[in-house]
Scaffold this motif. Structure first.
Motif, PDB file in Angstrom:
ATOM      1  N   TYR A 105      35.608  32.523  41.592  1.00 27.61           N
ATOM      2  CA  TYR A 105      34.514  33.482  41.796  1.00 27.61           C
ATOM      3  C   TYR A 105      33.375  32.830  42.580  1.00 27.61           C
ATOM      4  O   TYR A 105      32.774  33.441  43.463  1.00 27.61           O
ATOM      5  N   LYS A 123      36.170  41.612  39.223  1.00 23.35           N
ATOM      6  CA  LYS A 123      36.548  41.385  37.833  1.00 23.35           C
ATOM      7  C   LYS A 123      37.116  42.668  37.232  1.00 23.35           C
ATOM      8  O   LYS A 123      36.833  43.763  37.719  1.00 23.35           O
ATOM      9  N   SER A 142      40.685  32.543  36.933  1.00 23.61           N
ATOM     10  CA  SER A 142      39.602  32.247  37.869  1.00 23.61           C
ATOM     11  C   SER A 142      39.445  30.764  38.168  1.00 23.61           C
ATOM     12  O   SER A 142      38.717  30.397  39.086  1.00 23.61           O
ATOM     13  N   SER A 165      45.245  37.891  29.202  1.00 20.34           N
ATOM     14  CA  SER A 165      44.229  36.886  28.860  1.00 20.34           C
ATOM     15  C   SER A 165      44.727  35.971  27.757  1.00 20.34           C
ATOM     16  O   SER A 165      44.551  34.740  27.819  1.00 20.34           O
ATOM     17  N   LEU A 169      45.033  32.652  30.025  1.00 21.25           N
ATOM     18  CA  LEU A 169      43.708  32.078  30.260  1.00 21.25           C
ATOM     19  C   LEU A 169      43.417  30.891  29.350  1.00 21.25           C
ATOM     20  O   LEU A 169      43.758  30.893  28.166  1.00 21.25           O
ATOM     21  N   GLU A 173      37.745  30.531  31.096  1.00 15.88           N
ATOM     22  CA  GLU A 173      38.304  31.193  32.267  1.00 15.88           C
ATOM     23  C   GLU A 173      38.138  32.706  32.180  1.00 15.88           C
ATOM     24  O   GLU A 173      38.049  33.274  31.092  1.00 15.88           O
ATOM     25  N   GLU A 174      38.133  33.326  33.352  1.00 17.01           N
ATOM     26  CA  GLU A 174      38.125  34.770  33.450  1.00 17.01           C
ATOM     27  C   GLU A 174      39.312  35.210  34.294  1.00 17.01           C
ATOM     28  O   GLU A 174      40.007  34.382  34.891  1.00 17.01           O
TER      29      GLU A 174
END
Length: 397
Positions: A105, A123, A142, A165, A169, A173-174
């Motif tokens: 990002y 997002k 991300s 997720s 993830l 993290e996203e």
């Protein structure tokens, strides 16, 4: 007294650098959370310590009064290495750069705002506000590089982001959603010296599109279709990025999508490529001894400027399991006609559980071909695939 170099971590893809440093007459210390890490046998001193335990590792570095701290081909250790570099006043990447450029990002936004082409991105919580222009999108974590969790999807509103997720993830993290750009995937490896980018290797990355998989099966280095115009354009793009972020010295790895005539940046790391790209392939392609020069750079010694780069043909190939199960038999290929023109390595052991691949992390073997031309590399590849024995039995429930 000999210069002392600390390596973090000390796994399979760091071991060549540890051995090389020893050949250079350096005293080597290695740290890894795996007590059986390959480099544990190679380094002069090895410490089985979690690589996130920065204070304990700092004490080891101070104990030996190390002259350099190095991480080879690893995103995971970039922050701890930069922390040690700053604490010990050594040569290397500062913490701000190391932290910021792990976050897609952050650098997608920076590049997009400074006329570096990136896919449009957003997002999941912005989905309802977007007027989507693409039939397909890519979903991925991300942070970090590689193919972990990379998914190509056609219907974002039906996608289970919560389950994704949980499965993929890591901490902090996203999810990032980005435009799917239909084109050739290009990897670029280079070396930055005094703020100047030097192109050392480039490849076309091929996936299994029939199975709709977004991770590599083969990287073809120095493909014949990649002409001087492409080289000039890619070097210009990489140089602009290097200048934009203020990166002065060290290896860099980029991934682009070429949708003629544009290169879209999709990944960027201040490290060399993995799977022996940094430790073997760059020298095979370019003739430039990047290991020696990176070690010397970190020690603040004289570094050779890359020149007369030849861009020789090399291929990097990955083998995956065709089924879920347990490895019952493994046998490396022996191709007598091409001895000295390939390198093969298993990434799994007998009795290991393997599966139909979900990402590049499910590779069970890889090999490098470095014949005189791409046609010979293709022949070596076919021979290796015919003569490699991998038996997978007893499919687990």
């Amino acid at each position: 007294m000999d210069n002392k170099v600390l390596f973090i971590p000390a796994g399979k893809f760091q071991n060549d650098a540890i051995l090389y440093a020893k050949k250079m007459g350096l005293f080597t210390i290695a740290v890894d959370g795996d007590k059986n890490a390959v480099g544990s046998e190679s380094a002069d001193k090895f410490y089985n310590i979690d690589i996130n335990n920065k204070f304990q590792i700092l004490n080891i570095a101070k104990k030996y009064n190390v002259n350099a701290v190095l991480s080879i081909c690893s995103d995971v250790t970039s922050e701890i290495v930069s922390y040690l570099v700053e604490e010990l006043n050594l040569h290397g990447t500062n913490m701000e750069l190391a932290k910021n450029f792990k976050d897609k990002y952050y650098y997608y936004s920076l590049f997009d705002n400074n006329s570096v082409k990136v896919p449009y991105f957003f997002k999941p919580n912005e989905l309802d506000k977007k007027n989507l222009h693409s039939q397909f999108h890519i979903i991925k974590p991300s942070m970090g590089s590689g193919s972990r969790g990379v998914k190509k999807v056609s219907c974002l509103k039906a996608f289970d982001f919560k389950n994704y997720s949980k499965k993929y993830l890591k901490k902090n993290e996203e999810i990032i959603i980005q435009q799917y750009v239909n084109g050739k995937e290009i990897t670029v490896d280079g070396f930055v010296l005094n703020g100047k980018f030097h192109l050392l290797a480039y490849s076309e990355e091929k996936n299994d599109n029939i199975k709709n998989q977004n991770f590599s099966y083969e990287l073809i280095f120095s493909p014949s279709w990649f002409n001087e115009k492409h080289k000039l354009q890619i070097s210009k793009n990489c140089s602009k990025i290097i200048e934009l972020i203020g990166y002065k010295n060290g290896p860099v790895h980029f991934e682009f999508i070429l949708d003629e005539p544009d290169f879209y940046l999709i990944d960027f790391s201040m490290r060399g490529g993995g799977f022996d790209v940094f430790t073997k392939i760059i020298k095979l392609c370019s003739g430039y001894d990047i290991l020696k020069n990176y070690i010397n750079l970190s020690l603040n010694l004289d570094v050779e400027i890359p020149s007369d780069i030849s861009y020789n043909p090399v291929t990097l190939n990955f083998i995956y399991s065709e089924k879920n199960g347990v490895v019952n038999n493994l046998k490396e290929p022996l191709i007598k006609n091409y001895l000295g023109k390939y390198y093969f390595s298993f990434l799994t052991k007998l009795n290991s559980v393997v599966k139909i691949p979900d990402s590049g992390r499910d590779r069970i073997a890889y090999f490098i071909c470095f014949g005189d031309n791409q046609e010979e590399n293709k022949q070596i590849k076919e021979e290796i695939l015919r003569n490699t024995l991998i038996e997978v039995l007893n499919e687990p429930i």
